[in-house]
Design an enzyme around this catalytic site. Structure first.
Site, PDB file in Angstrom:
ATOM      1  N   ASP A 138       2.860  79.444  -4.811  1.00 23.77           N
ATOM      2  CA  ASP A 138       1.964  79.262  -3.673  1.00 23.77           C
ATOM      3  C   ASP A 138       0.671  78.575  -4.096  1.00 23.77           C
ATOM      4  O   ASP A 138      -0.075  79.109  -4.920  1.00 23.77           O
ATOM      5  CB  ASP A 138       1.663  80.624  -3.054  1.00 23.77           C
ATOM      6  CG  ASP A 138       0.860  80.532  -1.771  1.00 23.77           C
ATOM      7  OD1 ASP A 138       0.681  79.421  -1.238  1.00 23.77           O
ATOM      8  OD2 ASP A 138       0.400  81.581  -1.287  1.00 23.77           O
ATOM      9  N   ASP A 340      -0.666  72.807   1.784  1.00 29.01           N
ATOM     10  CA  ASP A 340      -0.397  74.213   1.497  1.00 29.01           C
ATOM     11  C   ASP A 340       1.106  74.425   1.378  1.00 29.01           C
ATOM     12  O   ASP A 340       1.849  74.172   2.333  1.00 29.01           O
ATOM     13  CB  ASP A 340      -0.975  75.092   2.599  1.00 29.01           C
ATOM     14  CG  ASP A 340      -0.812  76.580   2.307  1.00 29.01           C
ATOM     15  OD1 ASP A 340      -0.804  76.950   1.122  1.00 29.01           O
ATOM     16  OD2 ASP A 340      -0.689  77.360   3.262  1.00 29.01           O
TER      17      ASP A 340
END
Length: 462
Positions: A138, A340
């Site tokens: 992430d 993201d």
């Protein structure tokens, strides 16, 4: 993580039918390809790459067994909205954005829908002797952590055994009064604690998921041979939330505790990945500076003081079906935008999304509409069609860099009778725009922190 949702099993690759090498403004696709493949591709990624895979696609069965997530499309999209909302809440309005200015290892990566925090997962070795664990990676998180025995509070169900540090000769708790313990405060948003002289971390994500445990040093092994000694990680003994069957989280943000910062001397603060277009294919996560492809365009990496760990860029335009949308530059400069890996559906400022939606609808009037699906309000019923034509969508960034969204990232397909535009609008014009992972697929996305730039290269998974 901040509650990264997962790439849905039903956002699948679509086959493009090429007619005489035509560089048209639309994708012509067969409706049958909206049904996901049941077989995992046998292709292997390059040596020193971590494989990226989809946790509910056929490749995931090798790692996660037969267990699948039972999340519905509505639940999935709700989790994705939790992720986006957590980013909106963390960012203070009207904070100015300013530009910031070894040997690579490539890790096979697969898409990870079952994980409520990241969508794509990779397999690492933890400890000595190493134990393989599959974790979400992430870019919106800094702290790397895995579930650990003994589970003092509770641990969620994961595929494979939970890591037990008592069986590792390289594990060592970090003391409470060490500088490393103090680094946790900006990384987690919570004060670090102390238990019997050992540093304790606690991280709470935007969807209510959390991990609490000991902050420690441990050895991480990549691709079986690349050994990283003394990496600071969280050893979570009390964990709960939307992590699916993963063992934890690999943090690739910009804070000092992230793996990117900890390995700066080795990998020069550069990493890249390519997310596969199809759940049956593999992608990769690469640590180090050598690009997989030669033609990569770079746009400046920007910083926002309220979200310092995130990777900001400047959008300068959007094209739908070959036509540039009439969107004032102030629409993008007011909101700002981030890349993201943990958000699936791209979020746009309301004015930008309205313009995209209008242009998209105008070019699909020949197909019957379908009911909206949660945050997705532009849906179509392709029942009875063999071939459909979908307008291409492109993002343009500062520096004359473009991202031509792969056809598999244009539609979210719940079923043939409900195929929806895979974009959504923010309610507030100042809320940050998010380039989600569904729209990043097939590109090599390079995060070069040393250079202060983000690179985009088409065909990055090949």
């Amino acid at each position: 993580m901040s509650s990264s949702p997962l790439l849905p099993f039903s956002i699948v690759a679509l086959t493009i039918l090429l007619f005489g090498g035509c560089h048209c403004s639309h994708h012509t696709i067969t409706v049958q390809t909206l049904i996901p493949s049941s077989a995992c591709s046998s292709e292997e990624v390059a040596h020193q790459s971590l494989k990226v895979f989809h946790s509910e696609g056929p490749c995931a069965e090798r790692t996660f067994g037969e267990q699948k997530s039972e999340s519905s499309h509505l639940e999935f999209l709700t989790r994705d909205e939790h992720r986006a909302e957590s980013l909106r809440q963390r960012r203070n309005a009207a904070v100015p954005r300013t530009q910031r200015s070894a040997r690579p290892v490539v890790i096979p990566a697969r898409s990870g829908i079952a994980l409520g925090t990241g969508n794509y997962v990779v397999t690492l070795g933890i400890g000595t002797p190493k134990k393989d664990v599959t974790v979400v990676f992430d870019t919106g998180s800094d702290l790397t952590w895995v579930q650990c025995e003994p589970c003092i509070g509770s641990c969620y169900a994961q595929q494979g055994p939970i890591f037990d540090p008592r069986n590792s000769t390289s594990y060592k708790n970090i003391s409470c009064d060490s500088p490393e313990c103090s680094d946790l405060i900006p990384a987690t948003g919570h004060n670090s604690g102390c238990s019997s002289g050992s540093c304790v971390y606690g991280v709470l994500y935007g969807d209510g998921s959390f991990s609490v445990g000991f902050y420690a040093q441990e050895t991480i092994t990549l691709q079986g041979t690349e050994i990283l000694a003394g990496v600071k990680i969280g050893c979570g003994t009390h964990n709960k939330g939307l992590f699916g069957l993963s063992a934890g989280l690999l943090g690739l943000g910009r804070a000092e505790v992230s793996l990117v910062s900890q390995t700066a001397s080795k990998y020069k603060r550069v990493f890249s990945y390519c997310l596969p277009s199809n759940p049956s294919n593999l992608g990769y996560l690469r640590l180090g500076s050598t690009p997989r492809i030669s033609r990569i365009g770079y746009t400046p990496m920007l910083t926002d003081a309220s979200l310092p760990s995130f990777y900001f860029v400047e959008i300068v335009g959007i094209t739908v079906g070959g036509q540039k949308l009439s969107i004032p530059g102030s629409v993008f400069s007011t909101a700002g935008a981030i890349f993201d890996s943990g958000t699936v559906i791209t979020r746009l400022p309301p004015a930008a999304y309205a313009a995209m939606r209008t242009a998209f609808r105008e070019q699909l009037t020949m197909y019957p509409t379908a009911p909206a699906l949660s945050i997705l309000d532009t849906c179509y019923n392709f029942t009875g069609y063999d071939i459909v034509s979908i307008p291409k969508i492109s993002f343009n960034f500062r520096g004359n860099v473009s991202l031509d969204v792969h056809v598999s990232g244009i539609l979210y397909v719940a079923k043939i009778s409900q195929a929806c535009l895979a974009f959504a609008g923010n309610e507030n014009p100042s809320s940050v725009a998010i380039i989600g992972n569904a729209q990043q697929k097939t590109y090599q996305v390079v995060y070069d922190l040393a250079r202060g730039a983000i690179g985009l290269g088409a065909g990055g998974c090949s």
